[in-house]
Write an enzyme that holds these catalytic residues in place. Sequence first.
Site, short mmCIF file in Angstrom:
data_model
loop_
_atom_site.label_atom_id
_atom_site.label_comp_id
_atom_site.label_asym_id
_atom_site.label_seq_id
_atom_site.Cartn_x
_atom_site.Cartn_y
_atom_site.Cartn_z
N GLU A 1 0.85 -1.19 0.00
CA GLU A 1 0.00 0.00 0.00
C GLU A 1 0.88 1.24 0.00
O GLU A 1 1.86 1.33 0.75
CB GLU A 1 -0.93 0.01 1.22
CG GLU A 1 -1.94 -1.13 1.20
CD GLU A 1 -3.06 -0.96 2.22
OE1 GLU A 1 -3.98 -1.78 2.19
OE2 GLU A 1 -3.03 -0.01 3.02
N CYS B 1 -0.77 0.56 15.41
CA CYS B 1 -0.53 0.57 13.96
C CYS B 1 -1.02 -0.72 13.32
O CYS B 1 -0.73 -1.83 13.81
CB CYS B 1 0.96 0.76 13.68
SG CYS B 1 1.38 0.81 11.92
N GLU C 1 9.53 -0.90 8.67
CA GLU C 1 10.55 -0.15 9.41
C GLU C 1 11.75 0.07 8.48
O GLU C 1 12.51 -0.87 8.21
CB GLU C 1 10.96 -0.93 10.66
CG GLU C 1 12.20 -0.41 11.39
CD GLU C 1 12.18 1.08 11.67
OE1 GLU C 1 13.05 1.79 11.12
OE2 GLU C 1 11.30 1.53 12.43
N LEU D 1 8.66 8.67 18.44
CA LEU D 1 8.88 8.50 19.88
C LEU D 1 7.62 7.97 20.57
O LEU D 1 7.65 6.96 21.26
CB LEU D 1 9.31 9.84 20.48
CG LEU D 1 9.96 9.83 21.85
CD1 LEU D 1 11.18 8.92 21.88
CD2 LEU D 1 10.35 11.25 22.25
N ASN E 1 -5.30 7.61 14.50
CA ASN E 1 -6.24 7.22 13.46
C ASN E 1 -6.73 5.81 13.74
O ASN E 1 -5.92 4.88 13.82
CB ASN E 1 -5.57 7.28 12.08
CG ASN E 1 -5.11 8.69 11.74
OD1 ASN E 1 -5.88 9.64 11.82
ND2 ASN E 1 -3.84 8.83 11.36
N CYS F 1 -2.09 7.79 8.57
CA CYS F 1 -0.94 7.27 9.31
C CYS F 1 -1.38 6.15 10.26
O CYS F 1 -2.31 6.32 11.05
CB CYS F 1 -0.29 8.41 10.10
SG CYS F 1 1.17 7.93 11.02
#
Length: 348
Positions: free
Chosen positions: A95, A122, A163, A222, A297, A340
Amino acid sequence: MESHKIQLLGLDLSQLERLALDHGESLYRGRQLHQWLYQKGVDNLDDITVLPKAWRNSLIQKGISVGGLVEVNRFIAGDRTIKLLLSTGDGEIIETVGIPSGNRLTICVSSQIGCPMGCQFCATGKDGLKRSLKVNEIVAQVFAVKKAFNRSPSNVVFMGMGEPLLNIEEVLSSICCLNKDLGIGQRRITVSTVGVKNTLPQLAELALQFLGSVQFTLALSLHAPNQKLRESLIPSAQNYPIKLLLEDCRHYLDLTGRRVSFEYILLGHLNDHIEHAEELADLVGGFQSHVNLIAYNPIDGESFQRPSNQRVNIFIKTLQKRGIVVSLRASRGLDKNAACGQLRSMNM
């Protein structure tokens, strides 16, 4: 240059010229390849009609390809953000997101398929890591979004799936390509990391090797102002204490001359209290860096809450009173799970 299954995207002018020479063609043919790949954005070798057909066929027979991605689905949000689902050569799904704003177009690219970091807020890490992306697959995302909007990008951010610091060499190779072959300035490129132990010095050294100088922005995710809270949100933080992480950030600054920016996702009634803002100011105040706040989100299966506007504003004002430069990132593409933290390689 060995020709078995070479993907052309990601190769620079000198490499393409060498490829041409290795196949009995002139340097000029390599320059033509470069022009059609990076200026015209062709998807297939057969589309490069200025090359002799016999040579095109020979390259294809030897397993050489452009190395692009196939768009399998497209989601257009109410704010004109576009999320693309792109298929790789082995059938995996990436994506990537294009975010328009006035005359700017920011492309959010992925560096891995899935993610091993397991951040609780996430979606990307919910299914773990499948594999890292190759340079051609990263660069191809930029071309796919460019084609969807019919315009060139102004900015590229490595804030999609994965990552980046677990795929350093391919990420740096793609930055080199975006900069030198597509003409995107390094200062318009951002690499975001949650922090991987022992990788920041490596990133600095390899970036200098790959790019000559480091001008891109490094953004550290962070997300918590103390070790206990950070470990509860980011499992990998158990092996990377905040104190050591920030020491590595200072070392990165010393090596590159580039300050690190900080990202902080605001989770309602969890890490968005005034005392958290004060702790955050204590942590990053000495860096003279920018703090980018992101309101959570929502993702399926998680009970985290998006903070109220009032709580967000109080958090911002608390940081500003401490002299911290802070901004709030708009949640673009929220209605199409393109914001995000919402990207995931499963929605066909």
